[in-house]
Design an enzyme around this catalytic site. Structure first.
Site, PDB file in Angstrom:
ATOM      1  CB  SER A   1      -0.932  -0.027   1.213  1.00 56.10           C
ATOM      2  OG  SER A   1      -0.544   0.951   2.143  1.00 56.10           O
ATOM      3  CE  LYS A   2      -1.037   6.528  -4.063  1.00 57.64           C
ATOM      4  NZ  LYS A   2      -0.574   5.646  -5.075  1.00 57.64           N
TER       5      LYS A   2
END
Ligand code: GLU
Ligand code: ZN
Length: 504
Positions: free
Chosen positions: A268-269
């Site tokens: 994920s970011k």
């Protein structure tokens, strides 16, 4: 295989694009997408287009735009068309193309491919809820497809501002994914969707395929997260051909597998190791990172894991991309980087170390002759021992400071306790009298005095000397380090450590 990948497109006519939104840091998943597109273009001798999708004004900024270009340059991707290099289908920044989108939106509407939808958010939500209750697939129900003039003027009278919606064909959308094979979306799973907001702002579902069509993109390689938008985009591509805005075959799509982080979820970011900046700061080589990213879904064949970009380009085959999720493994990325690092010539490594040593305040960004000479001589001592460049900061720091700081690890300080007094005193005396200050004679003299003379085991003999001179228990090879440091600085450090040991 090549025939089925290219279809009617001649290799030289292959056109692919990398089209990120400039929102802060580039994600490594995006870097992988860029790499596969670039390798595909270079393999076929086609064109790699770089387009900036910056129509989301709230998130995009000039700063992130600059950072994006800088990242691509650092990675070494050369684009044939795009920002700064131009090209026949520019501008390549979507924020400069609003008039194009407005024009095409109007043509789509005139051609019957799009219509004004006056539904309010509340109405849409209410009808979605109703569909759920009745066990129907929720999604836009085509309510405004055929409004009568009376209904329209009624809505207008209420002050409603319409969005522009695309009219999906009422049939399944089927396509042959380059990675996944045939994929089919039933019509009811792809409802009519919004192209332009009520305030006139064009959205991704419009601008992305419109630009792909106008820029004559032949192959779209992108992440699997975008798979659900593909049937919509294909329908739009067909419509653009019908209204004469585009021509030629539809682009072919290939969806690259998800990149999984720890705990079997998508990287994920928020994971720090998802962002390119993290790799730059830690001193990954662009070629090391790209070598690793190439393995996320693709394989060179023969289990080969280390290869150059040129070799990748020569071997790149989109059919060898595996549709299964790829597991991201930072350790492996480091290991591959380490191999690539050891394969560089040490002059090159020295050059690449400068920004890291400078960031740590150990060297100016432009070292002088003397500093260069020292760095060049020191690099071979650490090149074999690092997997990322920033590791050199700790290992070589002692050479570039007046006094080394003592490692906070208590075991380092313990080596400079009272027991070390004879060792340090003897080492200092021996080195003070040494004729020739070079590695071999330093080693011979210290072995002679400490191991043979004092009867110490090598570990006990050299540990205190190492900590005294480098501040750490782990350092580049000791005798080479002393040779580089020079007699004066070595003696000064040994004397300081001796005073410390005597006072302990
Ligand atoms: N700007 C889009 C993104 O970064 C591009 C998606 C695409 O490749 O179609 O997600
Ligand atoms: Zn509507």
């Amino acid at each position: 295989m090549t025939e089925t990948v290219l279809g009617d497109v001649a290799p030289a006519d292959v056109r692919v694009r990398f089209c990120p939104s400039p929102t802060g840091n580039l994600h490594v998943g995006n870097v992988r997408t860029a790499l596969f597109n670039w390798a595909f273009a270079r393999h076929h001798g086609g064109t790699f287009v770089f387009r900036v999708e910056d129509t989301d004004a709230a998130r995009d900024s000039e700063e992130s735009y600059d950072a994006l270009l800088d990242s691509l340059r650092w990675l070494g991707f050369d684009w044939d068309e795009g920002p700064e290099v131009g090209g026949p289908y520019g501008p390549y920044r979507q924020s400069l193309r609003y008039d194009v989108y407005a024009d095409i939106a109007a043509q789509l509407q005139a051609g019957g491919h799009a219509y004004r939808c006056y539904c309010t958010q509340e109405e849409l939500e209410e009808r979605r809820e109703q569909a759920r209750l009745e066990g129907r697939t929720p999604g836009y129900d085509g309510h405004c497809r055929e409004l009568s003039e009376a209904q329209v003027s009624d809505y207008r009278g209420q002050g409603r501002e319409p969005v522009l919606r695309f009219r999906m064909p009422d049939r399944a959308m089927v396509f042959d994914d380059l990675v996944r094979g045939e994929i089919s979306f039933a019509a009811l799973h792809v409802p009519d969707y919004v192209l332009v907001r009520a305030n006139g702002h064009p959205l991704y579902p419009l601008v992305n395929p419109v630009d792909d069509a106008l820029m004559r993109i032949t192959h779209v390689l992108r992440g699997e997260d975008l798979l659900s938008s593909t049937p919509r985009q294909l329908a739009l591509h067909e419509a653009l051909r019908e209204i004469g805005v585009a021509s030629g075959p539809l682009p072919r799509f290939g969806h690259l597998p998800y990149v999984m982080g720890g705990g079997n979820r998508k990287l994920s970011k928020r994971d720090p190791e998802a962002s390119l900046v993290w790799y730059r700061e830690r001193g990954f080589l662009p070629e090391g990172l790209l070598n690793y990213l190439a393995l996320l879904g693709w394989s060179f064949g023969d289990d080969r894991e280390i290869f150059t970009l040129d070799e990748m380009v020569a071997a790149f085959d989109i059919h060898r991309v595996n549709p299964n999720p790829a597991q991201f493994d930072v350790r492996k990325c480091e290991a591959i980087n380490g191999v690539r690092l050891r394969g560089l010539d040490s002059e090159d490594v020295a050059r690449r170390l400068v920004p890291h040593l400078a960031a740590a305040g150990l060297l100016p960004e432009q070292p002088d002759e003397e500093q260069w000479a020292l760095l060049r001589a020191a690099t071979p001592l650490v090149q074999e021992r690092m997997s990322v460049l920033s590791e050199a900061v700790g290992m070589l720091g002692f050479l570039f400071v007046d006094e080394p700081s003592l490692d906070p690890d208590p075991q380092a300080a313990a080596l400079l306790g009272p027991d070390a007094v004879p060792t340090l005193a003897t080492a200092a005396e021996t080195l003070r009298q040494l004729d020739k200050w070079e590695t071999a004679s330093i080693e011979a003299a210290l072995r002679d005095a400490l191991v043979d003379g004092l009867g110490l085991k090598p570990k006990h003999a050299f540990g205190p000397v190492r900590v005294a001179v480098t501040g750490r228990r782990v350092s580049p090879p000791l005798f080479e380090s002393l040779a580089l440091l020079g007699r004066e600085r070595t003696l000064k450090r040994l004397d300081a450590a001796l005073s410390r040991a005597e006072a302990a």
